[in-house]
Each structure stands twice: as structure tokens, then as C-alpha cells.
Design a protein around this motif. Sequence first.
Motif, mmCIF file in Angstrom:
data_model
loop_
_atom_site.group_PDB
_atom_site.id
_atom_site.type_symbol
_atom_site.label_atom_id
_atom_site.label_comp_id
_atom_site.label_asym_id
_atom_site.label_seq_id
_atom_site.Cartn_x
_atom_site.Cartn_y
_atom_site.Cartn_z
ATOM 1 N N VAL A 1 41.694 70.183 -8.529
ATOM 2 C CA VAL A 1 42.728 70.724 -7.637
ATOM 3 C C VAL A 1 42.202 72.035 -7.069
ATOM 4 N N GLU A 2 42.115 72.104 -5.738
ATOM 5 C CA GLU A 2 41.618 73.336 -5.104
ATOM 6 C C GLU A 2 42.675 73.839 -4.116
ATOM 7 N N ILE A 3 43.023 75.116 -4.235
ATOM 8 C CA ILE A 3 43.979 75.699 -3.282
ATOM 9 C C ILE A 3 43.206 76.121 -2.029
ATOM 10 N N LEU A 4 43.550 75.527 -0.878
ATOM 11 C CA LEU A 4 42.877 75.902 0.371
ATOM 12 C C LEU A 4 43.600 77.046 1.056
ATOM 13 N N ASP A 5 44.915 77.096 0.859
ATOM 14 C CA ASP A 5 45.688 78.171 1.493
ATOM 15 C C ASP A 5 47.031 78.288 0.780
ATOM 16 N N TYR A 6 47.534 79.508 0.728
ATOM 17 C CA TYR A 6 48.874 79.741 0.162
ATOM 18 C C TYR A 6 49.432 80.931 0.930
ATOM 19 N N SER A 7 50.371 80.664 1.829
ATOM 20 C CA SER A 7 50.831 81.767 2.678
ATOM 21 C C SER A 7 52.263 81.530 3.132
ATOM 22 N N LYS A 8 52.864 82.626 3.549
ATOM 23 C CA LYS A 8 54.235 82.575 4.048
ATOM 24 C C LYS A 8 54.223 82.041 5.479
ATOM 25 N N THR A 9 55.155 81.160 5.789
ATOM 26 C CA THR A 9 55.258 80.672 7.167
ATOM 27 C C THR A 9 55.812 81.787 8.045
ATOM 28 N N THR A 10 55.088 82.105 9.097
ATOM 29 C CA THR A 10 55.487 83.261 9.910
ATOM 30 C C THR A 10 56.323 82.825 11.118
ATOM 31 N N LEU A 11 56.992 83.804 11.699
ATOM 32 C CA LEU A 11 57.824 83.548 12.880
ATOM 33 C C LEU A 11 56.955 83.287 14.112
ATOM 34 N N GLU A 12 55.652 83.578 13.999
ATOM 35 C CA GLU A 12 54.738 83.255 15.107
ATOM 36 C C GLU A 12 54.273 81.794 15.001
ATOM 37 N N GLU A 13 54.255 81.274 13.758
ATOM 38 C CA GLU A 13 53.730 79.911 13.561
ATOM 39 C C GLU A 13 54.791 78.840 13.839
ATOM 40 N N GLN A 14 56.057 79.157 13.612
ATOM 41 C CA GLN A 14 57.149 78.184 13.843
ATOM 42 C C GLN A 14 58.278 78.886 14.580
ATOM 43 N N ARG A 15 58.499 78.497 15.827
ATOM 44 C CA ARG A 15 59.546 79.138 16.636
ATOM 45 C C ARG A 15 59.923 78.231 17.802
ATOM 46 N N ALA A 16 61.124 78.456 18.347
ATOM 47 C CA ALA A 16 61.557 77.688 19.524
ATOM 48 C C ALA A 16 60.727 78.124 20.728
ATOM 49 N N THR A 17 60.511 77.185 21.644
ATOM 50 C CA THR A 17 59.775 77.480 22.887
ATOM 51 C C THR A 17 60.455 76.701 24.007
ATOM 52 N N ASP A 18 59.906 76.805 25.207
ATOM 53 C CA ASP A 18 60.434 76.015 26.333
ATOM 54 C C ASP A 18 60.260 74.519 26.107
ATOM 55 N N TRP A 19 59.356 74.173 25.192
ATOM 56 C CA TRP A 19 59.051 72.756 24.967
ATOM 57 C C TRP A 19 59.748 72.234 23.707
ATOM 58 N N MET A 20 60.448 73.129 23.000
ATOM 59 C CA MET A 20 61.246 72.729 21.824
ATOM 60 C C MET A 20 62.395 73.728 21.762
ATOM 61 N N VAL A 21 63.503 73.347 22.415
ATOM 62 C CA VAL A 21 64.549 74.345 22.664
ATOM 63 C C VAL A 21 65.608 74.390 21.554
ATOM 64 N N PHE A 22 65.459 73.547 20.531
ATOM 65 C CA PHE A 22 66.436 73.580 19.433
ATOM 66 C C PHE A 22 66.164 74.805 18.540
ATOM 67 N N GLU A 23 67.033 74.961 17.525
ATOM 68 C CA GLU A 23 66.818 76.086 16.589
ATOM 69 C C GLU A 23 65.493 75.926 15.838
ATOM 70 N N SER A 24 64.950 77.067 15.412
ATOM 71 C CA SER A 24 63.689 77.021 14.668
ATOM 72 C C SER A 24 63.719 78.127 13.602
ATOM 73 N N LEU A 25 62.566 78.393 13.002
ATOM 74 C CA LEU A 25 62.530 79.277 11.830
ATOM 75 C C LEU A 25 63.339 80.574 11.980
ATOM 76 N N PRO A 26 63.247 81.312 13.113
ATOM 77 C CA PRO A 26 64.015 82.566 13.190
ATOM 78 C C PRO A 26 65.517 82.344 12.988
ATOM 79 N N ASP A 27 66.010 81.151 13.329
ATOM 80 C CA ASP A 27 67.438 80.853 13.162
ATOM 81 C C ASP A 27 67.771 80.409 11.733
#
Length: 320
Positions: free
Chosen positions: A268-294
Motif C-alpha cells: 500500500v503506497e500513499i500517492l497523495d493525501y490532501s484537503k480538497t480546495t475551493l480552487e479544485e472543486q467549484r461552480a463554473t459557467d459549465w457547471m452552474v449547480f452548487e459546488s464545494l463552496p456551498d
Amino acid sequence: MDDYEQWFERLERVPTLSQWVGDLRSQHRHWFSEDVRSDLVKWKNTLSQLPEVKDLGFSVDEGLLKFAPHEFVTEEALKAFHPWRKGPFQIGEHYVNTEWRSDWKWERVAENVNLKGKRILDIGCGNGYYLWRMLDAGAEWALGIDPYLPYVMQFKCMQHFAGRDDRAEILPIGVEALPRDAKSFDVVFSMGVLYHQKSPLEHLAHCRDLTEKGGEVILDTIVLPPHFSEVTDCLVPEGRYAKMKNVNFLPSVEMLKSWLRKLRFTSVEILDYSKTTLEEQRATDWMVFESLPDFLDPEDIDKTLEGYPAPWRVVLKVTV
Ligand SMILES: C[S@@+](CC[C@H](N)C(=O)[O-])C[C@H]1O[C@@H](n2cnc3c(N)ncnc32)[C@H](O)[C@@H]1O
């Protein structure tokens, strides 16, 4: 849309999959049947609005997946496939700014996994963003499965521009429809799927049993933050978690590792362990529903609206 015969023949050549392919052949006329799927007429119409293109193929430029670079494609024709969650893409002159920076997740995975010449299964592949990245990384072929038709249709949109590259395909089925003990794939990806399952051990054992001996499972899932470091730490949200109804458990990384040891993965190897940021998951013009900031507490973004720890994700490479 419904020509899967080449894929069925490919999978049939793997002895442990031939019985399953028999099942798939008998189900497959229902996948895109207008009698079974009432939304299919709409999707066929949406696909028919895409312009014919001469320049078939795809390329990857610094994480951006590009289709039809020299063609005129209307924004309206592409936005008909809303919501665009996984990406980003450049299609024609449009930058499809998806909800997720999937290229960032892929960067964390790809530098640690050798996919050259590999036969890959991607469980819960969404719109297939990663399938193209896998081909670009040298995979022999990459098969995705995802039961959600709108994402499969986004993949059909990309196939329209790339040409039907016979090395990547999505079957519109859930993980339950996969054979139990096929040991057929060199690398199995399960990203963003585990926490939706009713039984974590069952899903992990299934991934293990689909993978050839010596092969790898790449697992990405939401876990608890680092201050939950005990092998006994696990959150089972009673109601929603970050507004999602279908999050069943969030283990600590230690607990997740103990599940994998119990299932006798060899490493078992950990490749990454990090907090999901508001830059990585957010609403845009192409996905107008709620997203992480909400979904986070506006007073304290380390907490979800329900008061649980905000999402951290771990990516693990585990050997079978
Ligand atoms: C959180 S998304 C993850 C997408 C992608 N793997 C990623 O990491 O960006 C979960 C995906 O699993 C799919 N899914 C839901 N139920 C599933 C099932 N029973 N079997 C396979 N996939 C499923 C959803 O449609 C969705 O595309």
C-alpha cells in the motif's frame, strides 16, 4: 452509439471475461433503447447538433484535453451536455471550465503509475476524462464503466470529435454488473466511488479480484483529516455529508490501510493525501449547480455545513 461489438470481441479474448461478455451482449440492446430510456431521444438530438469535423483525434497540452482545435463548434451545442463536472477540455475554441480540476488529480496519480501497455478498468469513470489521459500515458486500452447516462453522453460527444478511438470505451453499467473474480485487468481505478458503496470491504475485495496477480488498484476516496489518525477512527454520517445523501463512511487513512491489509493486498503506497480546495472543486459557467463552496460552513471552511470535517482525499496505489 450502440456499436460495442469490437469491444465485446476484445474482452471475449480474455478467458476469464468470456462468460460476462455473454451477459453484456444480451443486456446491451437495452442500454440505448428508447423504450427503456425516455431521455434518449433528447440525447440523440443533442449529439446530432454537433458539427461534422474533418480533424479527428485528441491531444493533451499541459493537462488540457483538446478536441477539434481547428473547427467551429457553438457554445450552445456543448452546453447542451451540462453539467460538465470532470475536465477541463478545449473543444473548438471553447475552454470547457469544468467543476473539477481533474487534471490536478491526474497529475498526482500519473507520475506514480506506469500505464504503458496496460489494460485498464476505470470504475465510476464519469465522462471518461481519465480514459483519454490513460491512452495518452501509453495504455494499451482503457475501459470505463459508469451507469449515469448524461456522463456517457459527454463521452459520446468527445468520441464524436476524436473519432471512435477503439482503445477507449465506456459501458453504461454499475460496478455490480462486473464479474466477481475475473483477475483480468492490469490496473483497476476506483476514484471517488468507495464512499458511495454500502460495504467498503466488499468494494475493495471486488477491485482486488478484478485485477491480475501483480497488478495495481488505484484508489481515491474521501477520508478524515490528519488529526483523526487512529486505526479506529471512522465517520458514518447519519444524514447528509457536504449535502450529499450517498456518503456512507469516511475512514481515517489508518483505518483504510487496515482494511487493505485485511484484504491481503501485498503493498500500500500513499500517492497523495490532501484537503480538497475551493480552487479544485467549484461552480463554473459549465457547471452552474452548487459546488464545494456551498457545501462548507461559511464561518469555518474546515467544516461541512453539517458540522463534519471538510473533505480530505487520499490516493493510494495498492498491489494485488
Ligand atoms: C464522485 S464521481 C467520480 C468520478 C471520477 N472517477 C473521478 O474521480 O473524478 C463518482 C462516479 O461514480 C459513478 N457511479 C455511481 N454509482 C456507481 C456504480 N454503482 N458503479 C459504478 N459507478 C458508479 C457516478 O455516476 C459518478 O460518475
